[in-house]
Design an enzyme around this catalytic site. Structure first.
Site, PDB file in Angstrom:
ATOM      1  N   LYS A  38       0.853  -1.282   0.099  1.00  0.00           N
ATOM      2  CA  LYS A  38      -0.044   0.055  -0.007  1.00  0.00           C
ATOM      3  C   LYS A  38       0.809   1.227   0.028  1.00  0.00           C
ATOM      4  CE  LYS A  38      -3.710  -2.511   2.167  1.00  0.00           C
ATOM      5  NZ  LYS A  38      -4.447  -2.786   1.019  1.00  0.00           N
ATOM      6  N   GLU A 134      -0.003  -0.893   7.108  1.00  0.00           N
ATOM      7  CA  GLU A 134       0.875  -2.195   6.838  1.00  0.00           C
ATOM      8  C   GLU A 134       2.209  -2.033   7.325  1.00  0.00           C
ATOM      9  OE1 GLU A 134      -0.857  -4.319   2.765  1.00  0.00           O
ATOM     10  OE2 GLU A 134       0.783  -2.901   2.477  1.00  0.00           O
ATOM     11  N   LEU A 214     -16.988   4.258  -1.141  1.00  0.00           N
ATOM     12  CA  LEU A 214     -17.910   3.350  -1.016  1.00  0.00           C
ATOM     13  C   LEU A 214     -18.096   2.370  -2.199  1.00  0.00           C
ATOM     14  CD1 LEU A 214     -20.569   6.238  -0.583  1.00  0.00           C
ATOM     15  CD2 LEU A 214     -19.619   4.577   1.262  1.00  0.00           C
ATOM     16  N   SER A 216     -18.433   0.779  -5.693  1.00  0.00           N
ATOM     17  CA  SER A 216     -18.826   1.080  -6.884  1.00  0.00           C
ATOM     18  C   SER A 216     -19.952   2.345  -6.612  1.00  0.00           C
ATOM     19  CB  SER A 216     -19.745   0.015  -7.662  1.00  0.00           C
ATOM     20  OG  SER A 216     -20.442  -0.601  -6.596  1.00  0.00           O
ATOM     21  N   GLY A 218     -18.965   5.279  -5.039  1.00  0.00           N
ATOM     22  CA  GLY A 218     -18.097   6.293  -5.092  1.00  0.00           C
ATOM     23  C   GLY A 218     -17.694   6.629  -3.801  1.00  0.00           C
ATOM     24  N   ASP A 245      -5.693   2.658  -3.294  1.00  0.00           N
ATOM     25  CA  ASP A 245      -4.365   3.065  -3.279  1.00  0.00           C
ATOM     26  C   ASP A 245      -4.164   4.085  -4.401  1.00  0.00           C
ATOM     27  OD1 ASP A 245      -3.530   1.423  -1.271  1.00  0.00           O
ATOM     28  OD2 ASP A 245      -2.799  -0.078  -2.755  1.00  0.00           O
ATOM     29  N   ALA A 275      -8.112   2.664 -12.189  1.00  0.00           N
ATOM     30  CA  ALA A 275      -7.378   1.572 -11.543  1.00  0.00           C
ATOM     31  C   ALA A 275      -7.861   0.181 -11.649  1.00  0.00           C
ATOM     32  CB  ALA A 275      -6.790   2.061 -10.123  1.00  0.00           C
TER      33      ALA A 275
HETATM   34  O1  RIB Z   1      -3.790  -2.348  -1.691  1.00  0.00           O
HETATM   35  C1  RIB Z   1      -3.373  -3.417  -2.418  1.00  0.00           C
HETATM   36  C2  RIB Z   1      -2.092  -4.145  -2.009  1.00  0.00           C
HETATM   37  O2  RIB Z   1      -2.384  -4.628  -0.661  1.00  0.00           O
HETATM   38  C3  RIB Z   1      -1.534  -4.926  -2.760  1.00  0.00           C
HETATM   39  O3  RIB Z   1      -0.538  -4.434  -3.597  1.00  0.00           O
HETATM   40  C4  RIB Z   1      -0.631  -5.869  -1.776  1.00  0.00           C
HETATM   41  O4  RIB Z   1       0.828  -5.732  -1.731  1.00  0.00           O
HETATM   42  C5  RIB Z   1      -1.193  -5.810  -0.352  1.00  0.00           C
HETATM   43  O5  RIB Z   1      -0.385  -4.678   0.340  1.00  0.00           O
END
Ligand code: RIB
Length: 301
Positions: A38, A134, A214, A216, A218, A245, A275
């Protein structure tokens, strides 16, 4: 300038006929590898959306590291704050079903050993510090304190669904982006409404921007007295991995150049939608021109 302090992974992606239930094995024909994580995904998305970006994080001393950093390097993200540590680069194992939904398992590796002390010299007044869920919560807490002291703006996307310590950080940041599940979890921890409208009303006080994505439907977002509802354009969904992301990276890039809030949110929705149209979290992150063209067709209500 945006600093992303967060995870760097290599993603192993398998297209599946459907996602497995607990205890079940489901096979797909092949796998693809993509840079991910992320922190790295949001750094790349912000860079492609036009911002200057530096990445602070860790990879292992292993063959995965270079692959994980390849897109960031090619896009011109400053990698001088990425350290190589003994251990394994973060790895994510991702199944994607025909509707584009995913299931992700992560082996955090060196992402669990990043330190907020690496941010020394990277925080400056008005610049954006962008973080996700993360990397270890205590380091994010220290980073938030350091960013406050430096006068930097703090952008937090506490994904995946945060624990209680992370949830408490929601009140310490300038920009909070969550999906519906994360809003519910944070609401439960903080004894606040967990549904989007109540969540935004409770936390989007003063200058704090709170956005609940949300899927699909938005986004719903608020800041003080301002409230925005933006519906996404229709796109053919191939893989939703990294859509959140792309939303965060594009939003940070727009805020970094001080775009009006309604426009910034339209660009974020445009980036998140684009994306979804390609496989892989980073390969699908759109460029500024594509984002702007699609955002022109959207309305902030
Ligand atoms: O948000 C997507 C990401 O979550 C992926 O690229 C994966 O690596 C996880 O961290």
């Amino acid at each position: 300038m945006i600093t992303s302090f967060g995870s760097i992974n290599l993603d192993f992606v398998v297209a599946l006929p459907r996602l497995p239930r607990p205890g079940e094995t489901v096979s797909g024909p092949d796998h693809q590898t993509f840079p991910g994580g992320k922190g790295a995904n949001q750094a790349l998305a912000a860079r492609r959306a036009g911002a200057e970006v530096r990445m602070i994080g860790a990879v292992g001393r292993d063959p995965f590291a270079d692959l994980a950093l390849a897109n960031l390097r090619a896009a011109g993200v400053d990698l001088s704050g990425v350290r190589a540590l003994d251990g394994t680069t973060g790895l994510a194992f991702i199944g994607v079903d025909p509707s584009g939904q995913n299931q992700i398992m992560v082996a955090s590796g060196t992402n669990k050993r990043v330190s907020a002390s690496w941010l020394k010299d990277a925080l400056h007044p008005g610049e954006i510090l962008m973080m996700q869920g993360e990397v270890p919560g205590p380091e994010v807490t220290i980073a938030i304190e350091a960013a406050h002291a430096a006068g930097a703006r703090i952008f937090l996307n506490p994904a995946p669904i945060p624990d209680k310590a992370y949830a408490g950080l929601a009140r310490e940041v300038d920009v909070l982006v969550v999906n519906e599940g994360e809003a519910e979890a944070i609401g439960a921890f903080l004894d606040l409404p967990g549904e989007p409208a109540g969540f935004v009303e409770a936390l989007a006080t003063g200058d704090r921007l709170v956005a609940v994505t949300l899927g699909s439907d938005g986004v719903l977002a608020g800041r003080g007295d301002e409230l925005f509802r933006i519906r996404p354009p229709k796109v053919e969904v191939r893989d939703t991995t990294g859509a959140g992301d792309a939303f965060c990276g594009a939003l940070a890039a727009a805020l970094d150049r001080n775009a009006p809030l309604g426009r910034a949110l339209c660009e974020a929705i445009a980036a998140g939608s684009l994306a979804c149209a390609a496989t892989g979290a980073q390969s699908s992150a759109p460029e500024a021109r594509e984002i702007a063209m699609l955002a022109d067709t959207l309305k902030a209500q």
